[in-house]
Design an enzyme around this catalytic site. Structure first.
Site, PDB file in Angstrom:
ATOM      1  N   LYS B  58      31.560  36.379 -83.971  1.00 48.31           N
ATOM      2  CA  LYS B  58      32.085  37.532 -84.401  1.00 48.31           C
ATOM      3  C   LYS B  58      32.741  38.139 -83.288  1.00 48.31           C
ATOM      4  O   LYS B  58      33.921  38.859 -83.276  1.00 48.31           O
ATOM      5  CB  LYS B  58      31.214  38.452 -84.900  1.00 48.31           C
ATOM      6  CG  LYS B  58      30.776  37.946 -86.427  1.00 48.31           C
ATOM      7  CD  LYS B  58      29.371  38.520 -86.944  1.00 48.31           C
ATOM      8  CE  LYS B  58      28.845  37.957 -88.477  1.00 48.31           C
ATOM      9  NZ  LYS B  58      27.746  38.443 -88.808  1.00 48.31           N
ATOM     10  N   GLN B 102      22.909  41.841 -86.415  1.00 44.74           N
ATOM     11  CA  GLN B 102      22.660  40.509 -87.043  1.00 44.74           C
ATOM     12  C   GLN B 102      21.286  40.379 -87.598  1.00 44.74           C
ATOM     13  O   GLN B 102      20.280  40.715 -87.068  1.00 44.74           O
ATOM     14  CB  GLN B 102      22.884  39.614 -85.939  1.00 44.74           C
ATOM     15  CG  GLN B 102      23.056  38.067 -86.175  1.00 44.74           C
ATOM     16  CD  GLN B 102      24.244  37.830 -87.183  1.00 44.74           C
ATOM     17  OE1 GLN B 102      25.245  38.319 -87.000  1.00 44.74           O
ATOM     18  NE2 GLN B 102      23.945  36.947 -88.305  1.00 44.74           N
ATOM     19  N   ASP B 125      29.469  46.757 -91.779  1.00 49.20           N
ATOM     20  CA  ASP B 125      29.091  45.542 -92.382  1.00 49.20           C
ATOM     21  C   ASP B 125      28.500  45.910 -93.550  1.00 49.20           C
ATOM     22  O   ASP B 125      28.028  45.120 -94.271  1.00 49.20           O
ATOM     23  CB  ASP B 125      27.914  44.884 -91.475  1.00 49.20           C
ATOM     24  CG  ASP B 125      27.868  43.663 -91.686  1.00 49.20           C
ATOM     25  OD1 ASP B 125      28.499  42.933 -92.232  1.00 49.20           O
ATOM     26  OD2 ASP B 125      26.369  43.144 -91.541  1.00 49.20           O
TER      27      ASP B 125
END
Lengths: 297, 297
Positions: B58, B102, B125
């Site tokens: 990412k 994450q 996200d």
């Protein structure tokens, strides 16, 4: 092949009474321990007679259960900013434990912004985005009152949900959507139907549990009810008409909510129950310990 | 009756590239106008190699697109409170425009509490409760990246959703649940299936649009795919195996995502796209006006 069975009625009035009795016992215990009763703030914008009646009913129920209520009646000309300010003040007021914004509000008001001004721990009507997500994720929080009432009814009648096909007709933010999420959290296989759904009948026919929540009288035909299904009619139309053709459905279903006397009374019972819980939590008391568990249902 | 048709592949890699190009153009415009590039903060807890790889990918993609990234690597022993504090600091830091935590984080951490420390306007996200509710209610907000990527793919291939039967297999908070809600917001009739669903095959057979998101290779049999269906395989398993038996499905479906090269690349593209949007919005710029609309897809 005709079916002569008759569904058992799901007695929302009776179950609601038990929940209201429990809420009253909670209110008594809270008042005894803290010196002040639980307090629900009701907010009404404008002069819609039906909305005024709903608020009056809710406040009357509160009074009967020993729950104080504070009523804020704002003019129809109230702006979004003014409404948000008023609700924010209630959110910050330590004497208010729960907040109910009667909807619909006027079309010129951003209803979502108004709802979001309700502090999560005072959202006893379960209308905030946070409450919706909590219902969806199976997290602690207040539930939307009608879907929450539906789940209580299902549990009271020992309806097994895991692995069952549940069909929710309607997808409003306070009824259809959260009802589906609560059923999904209980491991039902959930289908959302709505105005754009094609061949609704064939989907309804597969429902082990049907939740009808569109507000169109007789929208669901009795002949489409699966034999042995559980039918929850959360429709509300003038004249107390449900969404389901009751006479047709009652010969096929195993359990069915009457209209009135099914889902309707549960909604207000959940509001009071959650107001009592909110007051307990905000006073540092554990709701489950306040009143003996034998009291509820 | 054998079917000899072969589904058209939905090229996630190609569409993702276009979205990444557009995000890069956005980043350039933002950097030119504000003097600083968009910045994504990545938070990694512990030393899971797969998670470390994902974060590295990412960040590399960000760098390539002219998006700065700031990496926070916390030890496996990090407590919930420490993680919440760290994320809260990033939420308050004006130099950070987007935050990615994450997951999974360690089992001893309250992941939900950590997610909720992400400010809504930095939730690129799409993992917060607010973002989920916004997706569910059709309100503005950031979408969960994989479901958002799926919607972009469906739109790119002009898949009609209104009135169609959509079946979502899987109900995680960041994939299945929001995917279903996004499809419902586009007027699909949505069924959620999961591990407790009975007779999954018969439900899959009715899907005009199938979203498989369980992470079990070959979980969906090709023979159960409806002829002419659109098959979105969001499964991810070691060895790049999808949830759908591709060889079986490709002879029946009209459109299908390959694995890899379908949904996967879209997820990271959505992350960067939303980071660029977040930076624009936080800088008072209108994303749609920054880069000519001819650039995207």
């Amino acid at each position: 092949m005709p079916h002569t069975q008759t569904a058992r009625l799901m007695d929302g009035t009776g179950l609601a009474r038990k929940i209201l009795d429990h809420s009253a016992a909670m209110a008594t215990a809270i008042t005894r321990q803290t010196g002040t009763p639980p307090c629900l703030a009701t907010v009404l914008v404008g002069d819609d007679p039906a909305s005024a009646t709903y608020v009056r009913m809710k406040r009357a129920r509160c009074e009967k259960a020993g729950i104080a209520s504070r009523h804020l009646h704002l003019p129809a000309t109230t702006t979004t900013a003014e409404l948000v300010d008023a609700i924010t003040s209630l959110s910050e007021d330590p004497e208010v434990h729960g907040i109910l914004l009667q909807h619909p509000v006027g079309a010129h008001i951003d209803e979502r912004a108004a709802f979001e001004a309700i502090a999560p721990h005072k959202d006893v009507d379960g209308v905030t985005m946070r409450s919706f997500a909590a219902m969806s994720f199976g997290l602690p929080g207040f539930v939307s009152c009608t879907p929450g009432g539906i789940m209580r009814l299902l549990d009271h009648y020992d309806v097994e949900l895991a692995g069952k096909r549940a069909v929710v007709v309607g997808r409003s933010a306070i009824l259809g959507k959260p009802a589906g999420m609560l059923l999904l959290a209980r491991d039902a296989t959930v289908t959302y139907c709505h105005s754009r759904t094609r061949d609704l009948e064939s989907i309804v026919r597969e429902a082990d549990v049907l939740v009808a929540a569109v507000g169109r009288p007789g929208f669901i035909r009795g002949e489409d009810i699966k034999v042995g299904a559980v039918v929850i009619d959360a429709g509300y139309s003038p004249g107390n008409l449900g969404d389901v053709d009751f006479d047709g459905a009652v010969t096929r279903a195993r359990l069915i909510t009457p209209v009135p006397g099914g889902v309707g009374p549960m909604t207000i019972a959940m509001l009071l129950s959650q107001t009592a819980d909110a007051a307990a939590l905000q006073s540092g008391l554990a709701p489950a310990e306040l009143v003996p568990p034998s009291s509820p249902e």
